[in-house]
Design a protein around this motif. Structure first.
Motif, PDB file in Angstrom:
ATOM      1  N   ASP A   1      55.161   8.561  27.531  1.00  0.00           N
ATOM      2  CA  ASP A   1      53.896   7.867  27.734  1.00  0.00           C
ATOM      3  C   ASP A   1      52.729   8.751  27.308  1.00  0.00           C
ATOM      4  OD1 ASP A   1      51.502   7.248  29.902  1.00  0.00           O
ATOM      5  OD2 ASP A   1      52.567   5.437  29.241  1.00  0.00           O
ATOM      6  N   THR A   2      51.722   8.125  26.721  1.00  0.00           N
ATOM      7  CA  THR A   2      50.593   8.898  26.194  1.00  0.00           C
ATOM      8  C   THR A   2      49.898   9.740  27.258  1.00  0.00           C
ATOM      9  OG1 THR A   2      49.192   6.944  26.492  1.00  0.00           O
ATOM     10  CG2 THR A   2      50.123   7.304  24.295  1.00  0.00           C
ATOM     11  N   SER A   3      49.961   9.312  28.511  1.00  0.00           N
ATOM     12  CA  SER A   3      49.315  10.073  29.579  1.00  0.00           C
ATOM     13  C   SER A   3      50.047  11.367  29.899  1.00  0.00           C
ATOM     14  CB  SER A   3      49.218   9.221  30.852  1.00  0.00           C
ATOM     15  OG  SER A   3      50.512   8.905  31.348  1.00  0.00           O
ATOM     16  N   LYS A   4      51.300  11.474  29.457  1.00  0.00           N
ATOM     17  CA  LYS A   4      52.099  12.652  29.773  1.00  0.00           C
ATOM     18  C   LYS A   4      52.540  13.424  28.541  1.00  0.00           C
ATOM     19  CE  LYS A   4      54.064  10.669  34.007  1.00  0.00           C
ATOM     20  NZ  LYS A   4      55.317  10.255  34.691  1.00  0.00           N
ATOM     21  N   ILE A   5      52.173  12.940  27.369  1.00  0.00           N
ATOM     22  CA  ILE A   5      52.694  13.556  26.149  1.00  0.00           C
ATOM     23  C   ILE A   5      52.165  14.980  25.959  1.00  0.00           C
ATOM     24  CG2 ILE A   5      50.906  12.703  24.560  1.00  0.00           C
ATOM     25  CD1 ILE A   5      53.206  12.223  22.559  1.00  0.00           C
ATOM     26  N   GLY A   6      50.920  15.224  26.397  1.00  0.00           N
ATOM     27  CA  GLY A   6      50.374  16.575  26.286  1.00  0.00           C
ATOM     28  C   GLY A   6      51.198  17.584  27.060  1.00  0.00           C
ATOM     29  N   LEU A   7      51.594  17.200  28.272  1.00  0.00           N
ATOM     30  CA  LEU A   7      52.428  18.062  29.110  1.00  0.00           C
ATOM     31  C   LEU A   7      53.784  18.288  28.455  1.00  0.00           C
ATOM     32  CD1 LEU A   7      53.153  19.525  31.756  1.00  0.00           C
ATOM     33  CD2 LEU A   7      53.765  17.282  32.714  1.00  0.00           C
ATOM     34  N   ALA A   8      54.372  17.211  27.917  1.00  0.00           N
ATOM     35  CA  ALA A   8      55.696  17.322  27.304  1.00  0.00           C
ATOM     36  C   ALA A   8      55.671  18.230  26.076  1.00  0.00           C
ATOM     37  CB  ALA A   8      56.200  15.934  26.916  1.00  0.00           C
ATOM     38  N   ILE A   9      54.653  18.072  25.235  1.00  0.00           N
ATOM     39  CA  ILE A   9      54.558  18.892  24.030  1.00  0.00           C
ATOM     40  C   ILE A   9      54.298  20.351  24.388  1.00  0.00           C
ATOM     41  CG2 ILE A   9      53.134  19.356  21.988  1.00  0.00           C
ATOM     42  CD1 ILE A   9      52.862  16.351  21.623  1.00  0.00           C
ATOM     43  N   SER A  10      53.413  20.592  25.362  1.00  0.00           N
ATOM     44  CA  SER A  10      53.118  21.974  25.745  1.00  0.00           C
ATOM     45  C   SER A  10      54.360  22.658  26.308  1.00  0.00           C
ATOM     46  CB  SER A  10      51.987  22.020  26.772  1.00  0.00           C
ATOM     47  OG  SER A  10      52.373  21.401  27.984  1.00  0.00           O
ATOM     48  N   LEU A  11      55.192  21.907  27.049  1.00  0.00           N
ATOM     49  CA  LEU A  11      56.413  22.492  27.591  1.00  0.00           C
ATOM     50  C   LEU A  11      57.419  22.775  26.476  1.00  0.00           C
ATOM     51  CD1 LEU A  11      57.530  23.318  30.344  1.00  0.00           C
ATOM     52  CD2 LEU A  11      58.780  21.162  30.402  1.00  0.00           C
ATOM     53  N   TYR A  12      57.500  21.871  25.495  1.00  0.00           N
ATOM     54  CA  TYR A  12      58.381  22.105  24.349  1.00  0.00           C
ATOM     55  C   TYR A  12      57.960  23.351  23.582  1.00  0.00           C
ATOM     56  CZ  TYR A  12      60.147  21.630  19.577  1.00  0.00           C
ATOM     57  OH  TYR A  12      60.708  21.878  18.356  1.00  0.00           O
ATOM     58  N   LEU A  13      56.658  23.490  23.317  1.00  0.00           N
ATOM     59  CA  LEU A  13      56.165  24.667  22.606  1.00  0.00           C
ATOM     60  C   LEU A  13      56.353  25.940  23.434  1.00  0.00           C
ATOM     61  CD1 LEU A  13      52.903  23.216  20.998  1.00  0.00           C
ATOM     62  CD2 LEU A  13      55.128  23.593  19.916  1.00  0.00           C
ATOM     63  N   SER A  14      56.215  25.822  24.754  1.00  0.00           N
ATOM     64  CA  SER A  14      56.480  26.969  25.626  1.00  0.00           C
ATOM     65  C   SER A  14      57.946  27.378  25.534  1.00  0.00           C
ATOM     66  CB  SER A  14      56.132  26.628  27.076  1.00  0.00           C
ATOM     67  OG  SER A  14      54.759  26.364  27.219  1.00  0.00           O
ATOM     68  N   GLY A  15      58.821  26.373  25.440  1.00  0.00           N
ATOM     69  CA  GLY A  15      60.240  26.670  25.258  1.00  0.00           C
ATOM     70  C   GLY A  15      60.493  27.407  23.955  1.00  0.00           C
ATOM     71  N   ASN A  16      59.772  27.007  22.892  1.00  0.00           N
ATOM     72  CA  ASN A  16      59.881  27.724  21.612  1.00  0.00           C
ATOM     73  C   ASN A  16      59.529  29.193  21.781  1.00  0.00           C
ATOM     74  OD1 ASN A  16      60.439  25.245  20.493  1.00  0.00           O
ATOM     75  ND2 ASN A  16      58.481  25.028  19.447  1.00  0.00           N
ATOM     76  N   THR A  17      58.381  29.433  22.408  1.00  0.00           N
ATOM     77  CA  THR A  17      57.897  30.805  22.555  1.00  0.00           C
ATOM     78  C   THR A  17      58.788  31.611  23.488  1.00  0.00           C
ATOM     79  OG1 THR A  17      55.649  29.978  22.247  1.00  0.00           O
ATOM     80  CG2 THR A  17      55.875  32.211  23.090  1.00  0.00           C
ATOM     81  N   LEU A  18      59.167  31.012  24.617  1.00  0.00           N
ATOM     82  CA  LEU A  18      60.036  31.712  25.558  1.00  0.00           C
ATOM     83  C   LEU A  18      61.414  31.971  24.956  1.00  0.00           C
ATOM     84  CD1 LEU A  18      59.184  29.949  28.945  1.00  0.00           C
ATOM     85  CD2 LEU A  18      58.683  32.318  28.299  1.00  0.00           C
ATOM     86  N   GLY A  19      61.899  31.021  24.149  1.00  0.00           N
ATOM     87  CA  GLY A  19      63.178  31.228  23.472  1.00  0.00           C
ATOM     88  C   GLY A  19      63.109  32.393  22.513  1.00  0.00           C
ATOM     89  N   GLY A  20      62.021  32.442  21.723  1.00  0.00           N
ATOM     90  CA  GLY A  20      61.844  33.565  20.809  1.00  0.00           C
ATOM     91  C   GLY A  20      61.756  34.887  21.543  1.00  0.00           C
ATOM     92  N   MET A  21      61.032  34.896  22.656  1.00  0.00           N
ATOM     93  CA  MET A  21      60.845  36.128  23.420  1.00  0.00           C
ATOM     94  C   MET A  21      62.134  36.553  24.128  1.00  0.00           C
ATOM     95  SD  MET A  21      58.128  36.862  26.518  1.00  0.00           S
ATOM     96  CE  MET A  21      58.998  35.814  27.697  1.00  0.00           C
ATOM     97  N   SER A  22      62.751  35.624  24.873  1.00  0.00           N
ATOM     98  CA  SER A  22      63.941  35.973  25.641  1.00  0.00           C
ATOM     99  C   SER A  22      65.107  36.331  24.728  1.00  0.00           C
ATOM    100  CB  SER A  22      64.328  34.828  26.572  1.00  0.00           C
ATOM    101  OG  SER A  22      64.556  33.637  25.845  1.00  0.00           O
ATOM    102  N   GLY A  23      65.217  35.629  23.581  1.00  0.00           N
ATOM    103  CA  GLY A  23      66.281  35.950  22.637  1.00  0.00           C
ATOM    104  C   GLY A  23      66.140  37.354  22.086  1.00  0.00           C
ATOM    105  N   ARG A  24      64.925  37.738  21.760  1.00  0.00           N
ATOM    106  CA  ARG A  24      64.690  39.079  21.231  1.00  0.00           C
ATOM    107  C   ARG A  24      64.953  40.150  22.289  1.00  0.00           C
ATOM    108  NH1 ARG A  24      60.957  35.673  18.571  1.00  0.00           N
ATOM    109  NH2 ARG A  24      60.379  36.255  16.446  1.00  0.00           N
TER     110      ARG A  24
END
Length: 420
Positions: free
Chosen positions: A136-159
């Motif tokens: 839903d458009t009211s929650k998409i900002g939260l969903a995208i920010s969490l996905y991008l956080s997963g990208n960054t945390l994945g890069g960090m934790s993997g390294r």
């Protein structure tokens, strides 16, 4: 009626939570695998008797593969089920990562990394599209920010995990561990990800897609952002590729478990993305972009000071500024792309990963032949080029805005009459 409404709301909430969590896991897996070898380049040098520049190809092969995969999927992704493509990508990439732990030839390792990058593109190509369709458009900002956080945390934790495990049992063990963990994450993703309800397969002809891309590459706005993405990403990856060599050298002599901590600086990147996103809602992203590039220069200058505190501070500033730059540049592309968002974003990621691959590897030659200071001088020169491109873009953008205001004042009424 009341209970039915409550049940529907509960179902929507549960579905959103499943989507949010699964996309977070996908981000963890993709970026843990993509940059797996970055903190282990010195291990590869010792294991295969290669130079730092040659070892960096282990990272570049994956990012080249990602760029190739994204380019291919720009033509095909809209005809494939989003969740099935992402699930297959996560499982197959994990199998390739696990298999690469048993390879004793560096050439074959590069081939496997190239294939892994191509496969991982299946997630990056459609993740945001899936979220925009299913949340839903009211929650998409939260969903995208969490996905991008997963990208960054994945890069960090993997390294961090790769550095710690490789210090204990070698790069093969680290690769095996991350491959197994990624396989588990992929299995959970496939099990839990909700099927798309709003996706309908559609295919744009190759000729039409090529025309769209050609039109984007003739516009100053997009060319400027693509060049800035390539240069800034190349600079960022080069620093993280080779900083461990400096910190492990006699100049600092840090043990591997402390060197691993440099990748914790990715937390500064998360903050940088959030701050840039918030500020760009209030101020022009074009001016903020130039400020972020200048801040990158401040961080890089501190990396020339051979004191540990200065290097840590400089790396934090550089990481904050790079993620701000990336957030702002990608936003500018999205703002100006209008109905060509898919093509514009595909080309942006292509330049982004191409810069990572080419600059990240070629600057290793400078490090081997001339040392750390020469490497930083080359990177500062590339940053200066990015600043020039940014300045030219802002100058032309302001001229365009002024011409629009002038045209509106002089011909606004005629334009309205002609449209009517």
């Amino acid at each position: 009626m009341g209970s039915k409404k409550v049940n529907n709301e509960h179902e929507v909430t549960v579905r959103f939570r499943m989507i949010r969590n699964c996309m977070f896991l996908s981000g963890l897996s993709v970026f843990a695998q993509l940059y797996l070898f970055q903190p282990m380049l010195s291990d590869l040098c010792r294991s295969f008797s290669i130079t730092p520049a040659e070892s960096s190809l282990a990272v570049s092969a994956s990012t080249v593969g990602m760029a190739v995969g994204l380019l291919f999927l720009a033509f095909k992704a809209d005809g494939i089920s989003r969740e099935k493509l992402m699930g297959a990508s996560l499982i197959l990439s994990s199998v390739l990562t696990i298999a690469s732990a048993f390879i004793d030839s560096y050439s074959f390792l590069l081939v496997f990394n190239l294939l892994k990058g191509i496969v991982l593109a299946g997630v990056s190509a459609v993740a945001l599209a899936y979220l925009s369709e299913e949340v839903d458009t009211s929650k998409i900002g939260l969903a995208i920010s969490l996905y991008l956080s997963g990208n960054t945390l994945g890069g960090m934790s993997g390294r961090v995990a790769a550095t710690l495990v490789s210090g204990y049992g070698g790069w093969q063990l680290a690769t095996l561990v991350i491959g197994i963990v990624s396989l588990a994450l992929g299995a959970i993703f496939c099990w839990k990800i909700p099927a798309g309800r709003n996706f309908s397969a559609s295919m744009v002809s190759i000729g039409e897609k090529m025309r769209q891309m050609r039109s984007l590459l003739t516009q100053t706005t997009f060319i400027s952002m693509y060049v800035i993405a390539a240069l800034s990403m190349g600079i960022f990856v080069s620093v993280y590729n080779y900083l461990s060599f400096l910190l492990e050298s006699p100049a600092f002599g840090l043990p591997y478990h402390l060197v691993a901590m440099i990748f914790m600086m990715y937390v500064a990147g998360i903050i940088g993305s959030v701050v840039a996103g918030v500020l760009s809602d209030r101020f022009g992203p074009e001016v903020l972009l130039q400020g972020a590039l200048l801040l990158m220069g401040v961080g890089m200058s501190l990396l020339l000071v051979m004191k540990l505190w200065a290097i840590v501070l400089g790396l934090g500033i550089l990481t904050f500024a790079f993620f701000s730059t990336h957030t702002l540049a990608s936003r500018i592309v999205s703002m100006h792309a209008q109905h060509l968002k898919s093509s514009a974003t595909s080309i942006y990621w292509l330049f982004y990963y191409a810069g990572s691959s080419l600059i990240g590897s070629l600057t290793g030659i400078v490090l081997v032949n001339s040392g750390w200071f020469s490497l930083m001088e080359v990177l500062l020169a590339l940053l200066f080029c990015a600043l020039i491109v940014s300045s030219l873009f802002i100058f032309k953008y302001r001229l365009y805005e002024k011409s629009k205001v002038y045209s509106h004042r002089r011909y606004g009424n005629n334009d309205v009459r002609s449209r009517n």
